[in-house]
Design an enzyme around this catalytic site. Sequence first.
Site, short mmCIF file in Angstrom:
data_model
loop_
_atom_site.label_atom_id
_atom_site.label_comp_id
_atom_site.label_asym_id
_atom_site.label_seq_id
_atom_site.Cartn_x
_atom_site.Cartn_y
_atom_site.Cartn_z
N ASP A 271 -15.42 -4.34 -1.17
CA ASP A 271 -14.97 -4.14 0.20
C ASP A 271 -16.17 -3.83 1.09
O ASP A 271 -17.02 -3.00 0.73
CB ASP A 271 -13.94 -3.02 0.27
CG ASP A 271 -12.70 -3.36 -0.55
OD1 ASP A 271 -12.41 -4.57 -0.71
OD2 ASP A 271 -12.02 -2.43 -1.03
N ASP B 227 0.86 -1.18 0.00
CA ASP B 227 0.00 0.00 0.00
C ASP B 227 0.90 1.23 0.00
O ASP B 227 1.89 1.27 0.73
CB ASP B 227 -0.90 0.02 1.23
CG ASP B 227 -1.96 -1.08 1.21
OD1 ASP B 227 -2.03 -1.82 0.20
OD2 ASP B 227 -2.70 -1.20 2.19
#
Length: 241
Positions: A131, A9
């Site tokens: 998500d 990330d």
Amino acid sequence: MIELIPAIDIIGGQCVRLTKGDYDQKTVYRDSPAEVAKEFEEIGFKRLHVVDLDGAKSKHIVNEQVLKAITNKTHLTVDFGGGIKTDEDIEKAFAAGASMVTIGSIAVTNPDLFMGWLEKYGAERIILGADVRHGKISINGWKEDSSEDLLPFLKKYVDAGVSNVLCTEISKDGTLAGPAIELYQSMMAAYPELHLIASGGVSSIEDIHALDAAGIPAVVFGKAIYEGKINLNELWDWQNA
């Protein structure tokens, strides 16, 4: 055998992790994501999940050059997400070397655009980001919850040809509290043809064993690597035993 996908990330060009998607709970682990990616490749991993967290927050790709550095430095199959909102964004991601892209928010806010990308680039290059927080699909870097319930949302796109789905249980992400196995099992029960990528909460090799035993096709994991909870060489040896 479950597919193993380490994650990187990115915020400000650095390798970071958030907790539950909270940008105020950020830990910086490494300054060079490309070096981290090279280390994964040297162990033997073939696949990498890269998220442009700046992009997700800004609603357009920000860390394109970091993606390019990773794909120039390695031969990894990179799937890239975060901030892909327009034709220009998705073209930038592929031009920078992404093999696949993860699309979440646009599948909620602009289904016609998502369907167009699915048709143009093919289902093998598009990963649907699904998500979940409180049972609803979350969008825009997890900063907003939509009104979409998970299974009906999936049905719409599975019927359209989607086969790759990445699902993060947001309450688990970055917590090292264990993955949401029951959630993933419910998804696989509804859509057994999915190549489902589980994400969030992985804290140990035992968690990955449990996902494998539950029949989950793939897993993304990040914080457990950077916190030293998972020995990657041991994990790779297990998969290739």
